[in-house]
Structures are given as structure tokens and as C-alpha cells.
Design a protein around this motif. Structure first.
Motif, PDB file in Angstrom:
ATOM      1  N   VAL B   6       0.839  -1.198   0.000  1.00 48.79           N
ATOM      2  CA  VAL B   6       0.000   0.000   0.000  1.00 48.79           C
ATOM      3  C   VAL B   6       0.877   1.252   0.000  1.00 48.79           C
ATOM      4  CG1 VAL B   6      -1.726   1.338   1.272  1.00 48.79           C
ATOM      5  CG2 VAL B   6      -1.907  -1.155   1.186  1.00 48.79           C
ATOM      6  N   VAL B   7       1.876   1.251   0.865  1.00 55.13           N
ATOM      7  CA  VAL B   7       2.762   2.414   0.963  1.00 55.13           C
ATOM      8  C   VAL B   7       3.500   2.638  -0.359  1.00 55.13           C
ATOM      9  CG1 VAL B   7       4.837   3.312   2.096  1.00 55.13           C
ATOM     10  CG2 VAL B   7       3.019   2.281   3.467  1.00 55.13           C
ATOM     11  N   GLN B   8       3.949   1.550  -0.971  1.00 52.87           N
ATOM     12  CA  GLN B   8       4.668   1.673  -2.253  1.00 52.87           C
ATOM     13  C   GLN B   8       3.740   2.203  -3.343  1.00 52.87           C
ATOM     14  OE1 GLN B   8       7.944   1.514  -2.885  1.00 52.87           O
ATOM     15  NE2 GLN B   8       7.240   2.341  -4.845  1.00 52.87           N
ATOM     16  N   ARG B   9       2.534   1.637  -3.405  1.00 49.49           N
ATOM     17  CA  ARG B   9       1.604   2.099  -4.438  1.00 49.49           C
ATOM     18  C   ARG B   9       1.195   3.559  -4.194  1.00 49.49           C
ATOM     19  NH1 ARG B   9      -3.647  -1.089  -6.796  1.00 49.49           N
ATOM     20  NH2 ARG B   9      -2.154  -2.788  -6.963  1.00 49.49           N
ATOM     21  N   LEU B  10       1.052   3.913  -2.932  1.00 48.80           N
ATOM     22  CA  LEU B  10       0.711   5.301  -2.594  1.00 48.80           C
ATOM     23  C   LEU B  10       1.813   6.258  -3.048  1.00 48.80           C
ATOM     24  CD1 LEU B  10      -1.266   7.232  -1.165  1.00 48.80           C
ATOM     25  CD2 LEU B  10      -0.025   6.799   0.958  1.00 48.80           C
ATOM     26  N   LYS B  11       3.056   5.836  -2.872  1.00 48.00           N
ATOM     27  CA  LYS B  11       4.196   6.646  -3.332  1.00 48.00           C
ATOM     28  C   LYS B  11       4.134   6.844  -4.839  1.00 48.00           C
ATOM     29  CE  LYS B  11       7.860   5.848   0.061  1.00 48.00           C
ATOM     30  NZ  LYS B  11       8.921   4.872   0.375  1.00 48.00           N
ATOM     31  N   ASP B  12       3.842   5.756  -5.556  1.00 49.55           N
ATOM     32  CA  ASP B  12       3.727   5.840  -7.015  1.00 49.55           C
ATOM     33  C   ASP B  12       2.605   6.793  -7.411  1.00 49.55           C
ATOM     34  OD1 ASP B  12       5.719   3.956  -7.151  1.00 49.55           O
ATOM     35  OD2 ASP B  12       4.372   2.269  -7.551  1.00 49.55           O
ATOM     36  N   ARG B  13       1.471   6.641  -6.738  1.00 50.89           N
ATOM     37  CA  ARG B  13       0.319   7.491  -7.034  1.00 50.89           C
ATOM     38  C   ARG B  13       0.620   8.971  -6.731  1.00 50.89           C
ATOM     39  NH1 ARG B  13      -1.611   3.329  -8.959  1.00 50.89           N
ATOM     40  NH2 ARG B  13      -3.704   2.505  -8.544  1.00 50.89           N
ATOM     41  N   ALA B  14       1.351   9.191  -5.643  1.00 47.60           N
ATOM     42  CA  ALA B  14       1.693  10.568  -5.262  1.00 47.60           C
ATOM     43  C   ALA B  14       2.623  11.193  -6.306  1.00 47.60           C
ATOM     44  CB  ALA B  14       2.347  10.600  -3.885  1.00 47.60           C
ATOM     45  N   ARG B  15       3.542  10.394  -6.803  1.00 42.18           N
ATOM     46  CA  ARG B  15       4.466  10.891  -7.833  1.00 42.18           C
ATOM     47  C   ARG B  15       3.688  11.233  -9.100  1.00 42.18           C
ATOM     48  NH1 ARG B  15       6.331   7.832 -11.149  1.00 42.18           N
ATOM     49  NH2 ARG B  15       6.267   5.950  -9.855  1.00 42.18           N
ATOM     50  N   GLU B  16       2.765  10.338  -9.487  1.00 40.10           N
ATOM     51  CA  GLU B  16       1.933  10.605 -10.668  1.00 40.10           C
ATOM     52  C   GLU B  16       1.086  11.864 -10.468  1.00 40.10           C
ATOM     53  OE1 GLU B  16       1.383   5.807 -11.254  1.00 40.10           O
ATOM     54  OE2 GLU B  16      -0.434   7.044 -11.137  1.00 40.10           O
ATOM     55  N   LEU B 293      -8.595   1.974  -3.121  1.00 41.28           N
ATOM     56  CA  LEU B 293      -9.171   3.070  -2.331  1.00 41.28           C
ATOM     57  C   LEU B 293      -9.427   2.606  -0.893  1.00 41.28           C
ATOM     58  CD1 LEU B 293     -10.315   5.920  -2.096  1.00 41.28           C
ATOM     59  CD2 LEU B 293     -12.452   5.115  -3.106  1.00 41.28           C
ATOM     60  N   GLN B 294      -9.937   1.378  -0.753  1.00 35.54           N
ATOM     61  CA  GLN B 294     -10.197   0.851   0.598  1.00 35.54           C
ATOM     62  C   GLN B 294      -8.898   0.641   1.384  1.00 35.54           C
ATOM     63  OE1 GLN B 294     -12.638  -2.456  -0.971  1.00 35.54           O
ATOM     64  NE2 GLN B 294     -14.244  -1.708   0.395  1.00 35.54           N
ATOM     65  N   ASP B 295      -7.894   0.098   0.703  1.00 34.28           N
ATOM     66  CA  ASP B 295      -6.580  -0.072   1.360  1.00 34.28           C
ATOM     67  C   ASP B 295      -6.021   1.284   1.807  1.00 34.28           C
ATOM     68  OD1 ASP B 295      -6.382  -2.845   1.123  1.00 34.28           O
ATOM     69  OD2 ASP B 295      -5.633  -2.700  -0.933  1.00 34.28           O
ATOM     70  N   LEU B 296      -6.189   2.245   0.906  1.00 37.23           N
ATOM     71  CA  LEU B 296      -5.667   3.582   1.170  1.00 37.23           C
ATOM     72  C   LEU B 296      -6.362   4.203   2.382  1.00 37.23           C
ATOM     73  CD1 LEU B 296      -4.002   6.032   0.397  1.00 37.23           C
ATOM     74  CD2 LEU B 296      -5.660   6.559  -1.395  1.00 37.23           C
ATOM     75  N   ILE B 297      -7.674   4.059   2.440  1.00 35.50           N
ATOM     76  CA  ILE B 297      -8.437   4.608   3.560  1.00 35.50           C
ATOM     77  C   ILE B 297      -7.958   3.979   4.872  1.00 35.50           C
ATOM     78  CG2 ILE B 297     -10.734   4.703   4.630  1.00 35.50           C
ATOM     79  CD1 ILE B 297     -11.854   4.824   1.693  1.00 35.50           C
ATOM     80  N   GLU B 298      -7.797   2.678   4.850  1.00 36.01           N
ATOM     81  CA  GLU B 298      -7.340   2.011   6.064  1.00 36.01           C
ATOM     82  C   GLU B 298      -5.962   2.526   6.485  1.00 36.01           C
ATOM     83  OE1 GLU B 298      -7.021  -2.301   5.961  1.00 36.01           O
ATOM     84  OE2 GLU B 298      -7.622  -2.289   8.071  1.00 36.01           O
ATOM     85  N   TRP B 299      -5.087   2.684   5.495  1.00 30.60           N
ATOM     86  CA  TRP B 299      -3.739   3.168   5.783  1.00 30.60           C
ATOM     87  C   TRP B 299      -3.768   4.598   6.348  1.00 30.60           C
ATOM     88  CZ3 TRP B 299      -1.115   7.395   3.879  1.00 30.60           C
ATOM     89  CH2 TRP B 299       0.222   7.499   4.291  1.00 30.60           C
ATOM     90  N   MET B 300      -4.558   5.480   5.669  1.00 29.80           N
ATOM     91  CA  MET B 300      -4.648   6.884   6.086  1.00 29.80           C
ATOM     92  C   MET B 300      -5.054   7.006   7.546  1.00 29.80           C
ATOM     93  SD  MET B 300      -6.732   8.840   3.051  1.00 29.80           S
ATOM     94  CE  MET B 300      -7.100  10.280   4.079  1.00 29.80           C
TER      95      MET B 300
END
Lengths: 305, 305
Positions: B6-16, B293-300
């Protein structure tokens, strides 16, 4: 039309514009009551409502009839003008205690709430302008609203009013002040003229005017704004406190260089005259007779000189 | 998906997201250069780009495909979030010198220029969002853009984010502080949740989601925002300076009452958990598998607790 007639009609128009603007003010209730109060205080603290009036006259010049979509834009442009004054008066900016003889928003509500009230007014301007979509149901009508919105945002932003404020603030904070004619003209054109261009262009756009006519309104607005600002510089040097309702020479005292200090009073007056004539020529429309917009422009630019 | 994934994908998404946002930043040139510099400094000073990321995930949840109209809105919501931080940090407001370990905009450019930069960002957000009209040529497409614009303005305004800031500022300036649960919830819902609601709703709207699905996104956003803010209150009391990059307990030191000081840590954690579960349920979409989105919400919501 005599000068008294123009002043009387302008008073009527200002009263009408204010009635329209009032309809779009936020309710003063709930936990956000204070920011609504500060916004309403700022909007209702006076003002000649020149931008909404100019917008409506341009609408009429191009034979606009259904005003339903125009009204939200009249309120929106006044909200944007008002927010710019509220933020400009802040201690971090010009630090003015009075405007139009009344305590400025931050003197009454504190600098934090005045900052929020300014933000609230800018945001509320767009919320209000979006209401215009409800009154233009055809494709062409919706497209006109989109065009008007783009003009509103463009002329108020960093390539318009905020750009002028940036250059003005920067010149003021630096020892050297304004250094070149280009810089001074940039400030006047953007800080003042941009919102007058916006008013005239939006009025024409919502009336369905052709692209070249909207461009004419832009040129007229630029000349009016420039003349108006030079006139303001002249009044700031020579004016009378009771007439202006603000500290005489406050701009000069802050160390700002103005058109007058750069070119002298005689040249400034001559330039005002020339710009005024050009603006009046550009707003002739199709009629043979002189229209009220032209009378208004002449009054705006030449009053108290 | 593991936490690391999740953290890795979030980093990718943030860069995009940041690549997309950069395309809409103003040019740093001309007499308005300084305000553009201050705006760009503020936007590029870091941040997780959560709002644009959430917007894009909601767009994908409802099978949005053509992103051309989405991108300007992703930039616009980040500009609005950034302006709110710039103004919130001002001496007249929270008077913070650092954010994310860097000098705040007013420390670097002065309070006047920071005020203008905030104004510039809010105005630029709308200028940018209007670009979306160029990519939706059908009537239905244009109507979706209008709906998205209205959400953007409504949630950022005095019935959304600014309303929350007003109540927050008022509570802070008064001896009594926040007095009731209603007032505290109002502040959290509006100051924080409104912009998360906005992000999710706009993503769904531009994907052409049905009205009831947009309403679901609103409810999810409210729960995420509320949970996020309670979590922030917990971190502010118990957190670690190096992780957060701001003064520990700065809110508490300013005399602000928080969810934690009102309900205690245990209750706060329990409420965060419940809100998180509800938000994850609301963002299930039509798929059987858990979506990002669900993974992200849980992480946030649960990170660092």
C-alpha cells in the motif's frame, strides 16, 4: 444629460445593484456565523458598485434582455472587488484602519477573521456565479456562462488583479519603489483595470455579443481603469479627506511612487483626458445617441478633477 | 495487499499526482513573478497529495476512463488545500514558522506576499478547473463538469472548509475554546472532511456515477475526514516530532480543545476504528475484491496509531 442627471441615475443604478447583490449574501447563522458577518460587513460597508453597474450597462449596450444569469455575476464581481479591499487593508499589506469612513474589516473582526472573510468572499463569488448555469438552458447559453466564468477568474487572478497587487506590494516593500513606466502601467492595468475589463466583457458576453465586441469592451475597460487609477493618483495628492473618506496622501506616505510623482500633474491630466475619449469612443455601440455607459465613463474619470 | 504494498503504491500514485499538478503551475516571469514563485513554493513544499489521489481512485472506482477532464480538477483541489495551509500558517492565524520541516510561505516571502499567494492559489484553482470544459464536448459531459465545479466551490467555502476554519479560529480566540461536541464535530467535518468529500465526489461525478453513488462518496469522505482529524488529534498529543515534521502538541499549546482532550485516547481510538470500517464499506464499489481506495483509507486512518 446634465452632470446632475448622471449622478442621479448612477445613484438609482447603485441602489438597484445593491438590491441584487444583497440577495446573494450568506446567512448569518450556525458555527460559521462570524465569517458570514465579516463578509456581509465588508460588502455592505459602502462603495459605488461601479463594477456591477458597468457590467449591466455593457449587457444593455449589446441588447441583453433576460437578466437572470447576469445578476449572480453582478454579485460575484462585487464580492471579488470587496475581498481584494479586505485583504489589501490587512496589517500585513497596506495596514489601513479606515475605508469609506468606517473601520476596516480586520479592525472590527481581527486580522485572522478578515483573512477568512476575504477567502470566503472570493470562494463565494464563484459559488454565486455558478448559479447562472440554472438560467441558461440552451447549449449556447451554457457556453456563454462558461466564457463569462473564464473571464471572471482570469481577470481576478495572477494574470490580472492579483498580479497587479503583487507588483504593487513588491515595489512598496523595496527601497527603490516603482522603477519604470512599464512597471507602473503594469500595476495600474492589472490592479485596477483588469476588474473593469472583466465587468464590461462579462456584461457583453452574457448579452451574446460577438467576439470582436467583447474585445472592444476589454480595450475600453483597460482605458477606463488606467484613467481611473491616474485620476486616483491625482486625487490622492490633491484631494480632500472628507470627499475620499481615507487618509490623504496615504499612498504617498507609504513611499509609493505614483503616475503623478512620475509624470507630474499636467501630463497626468492630459493622459486621463485622452484615455477617457478613447473609452467613450469604444463604448458607442450601434446607437447614434450618447448612451448612459458613455456618460458614466466620463463622470467616473473626470469627477473631482 | 500488504502494508508495504500500500505504501509503495501510494508513493507511485503521489508521484503521478505531482506530475499532473506541476503541469498547471503558473510560470515564474514578468512583474507578477514573485506571487507565482510563492504559489509554486507552497505547492511544491511537499505533502502526500492525498486529495488528488482520492479523487482519481473514486474516478476509477466508478469506471472512469478518459482522464483529460479529471487532471485539472486534481490540480485544482491541491491548490485549494495548499492555499488553506498558507493562510492558516499566517501570523494573524496559527502563526506557524515551519510546515513539513520547511519554512512556511510567509517566513520565506513575507506575510503580505503569502496572503496574495493564497489568494492566487484559490483563484488559480478555479481557472485550472475551468480547463476541464475543453475536454467534455457533449452536453452530458459539460453538465458533469458544472456539477464538479459546484462541489469544488461548495465544499471549500463557508459551508465547508472556510466554515470550519471560522469556528476553529473563533474557539481558539475565545477563553472558553470549543465548548460542545457539536461544535468540535462541526470543525472537524468542515475544516478537514469537506475537502475529502469534495475529492471523492468530484472523482465519481467526472466518471459519470449516479447521484446516489456520489452521495455515498460524500458519506465516505465525511467519515474519512472525521477519522483522519481525530487521528491527527491523537498524534498531536502522542506523536513524534521527526515523523510529523511540526511542533509536537502545538495545537494543545495554543489552548485548543481536541477530540482527545474531550473524550480521552481510548474512546478516540475506538471512534476512529468505527468510522474507518464504515468508510471502507461505503467504498466497496461493485467489485468483490478489496480495492486500492479501501486499502488507502485504512492506511490513512490507522497509520502510526
Amino acid at each position: 444629460m446634465t452632470r446632475e442627471d448622471v449622478v442621479q441615475r448612477l445613484k438609482d443604478r447603485a441602489r438597484e445593484a445593491e438590491e441584487i447583490i444583497r440577495r446573494y449574501l450568506p446567512a448569518e447563522e450556525g458555527f460559521n456565523r462570524t465569517v458570514a458577518e465579516a463578509m456581509n460587513y465588508s460588502v455592505l460597508a459602502g462603495g459605488k458598485r461601479l463594477r456591477p453597474i458597468l457590467m449591466r450597462e455593457a449587457f444593455r449596450l449589446y441588447d441583453g434582455t433576460d437578466e437572470a444569469a447576469l445578476h449572480p455575476f453582478m454579485a460575484a464581481i462585487e464580492f471579488i472587488h470587496t475581498y481584494s479591499l479586505v485583504h489589501d487593508d490587512l496589517p500585513a499589506m497596506d495596514n489601513d484602519d479606515y475605508r469609506r469612513g468606517k473601520p476596516t474589516t480586520h479592525k472590527k473582526f481581527g486580522a485572522g477573521m478578515a483573512t477568512l472573510a476575504g477567502d470566503g468572499l472570493l470562494n463565494h463569488a464563484f459559488e454565486t456565479a455558478f448559479l447562472a448555469f440554472d438560467f441558461r438552458e440552451t447549449d449556447a447559453g451554457q457556453a456563454d456562462v462558461v466564457r463569462a466564468l473564464r473571464i471572471l477568474a482570469d481577470k481576478a487572478g495572477i494574470n490580472g488583479m492579483i498580479g497587479g497587487q503583487c507588483a504593487d506590494l513588491k515595489a512598496e516593500k523595496e527601497e527603490s519603489g516603482v522603477r519604470t513606466r512599464d512597471e507602473l502601467i503594469y500595476i495600474h492595468k492589472n490592479k485596477t483595470a483588469a476588474m473593469i475589463e472583466s465587468a464590461l466583457m462579462i456584461g457583453a458576453t452574457l448579452a451574446g455579443a460577438a467576439k470582436e465586441d467583447v474585445r472592444k469592451m476589454e480595450q475600453a475597460g483597460e482605458k477606463i481603469g488606467l484613467a481611473f487609477q491616474i485620476r486616483d493618483d491625482i486625487l490622492d495628492v490633491e484631494g480632500d479627506a472628507s470627499t475620499l473618506g481615507k487618509d490623504i496622501g496615504s499612498d504617498a506616505k507609504n513611499g509609493k511612487l505614483t503616475y503623478v510623482s512620475m509624470y507630474g500633474s499636467a501630463q497626468a491630466r492630459e493622459d486621463v483626458e485622452k484615455l477617457s475619449e478613447e473609452a467613450i469612443r469604444l463604448t458607442a455601440g450601434n446607437g447614434d445617441e450618447r448612451n448612459f455607459l458613455q456618460d458614466l465613463i466620463e463622470w467616473m474619470i473626470t469627477r473631482e478633477l
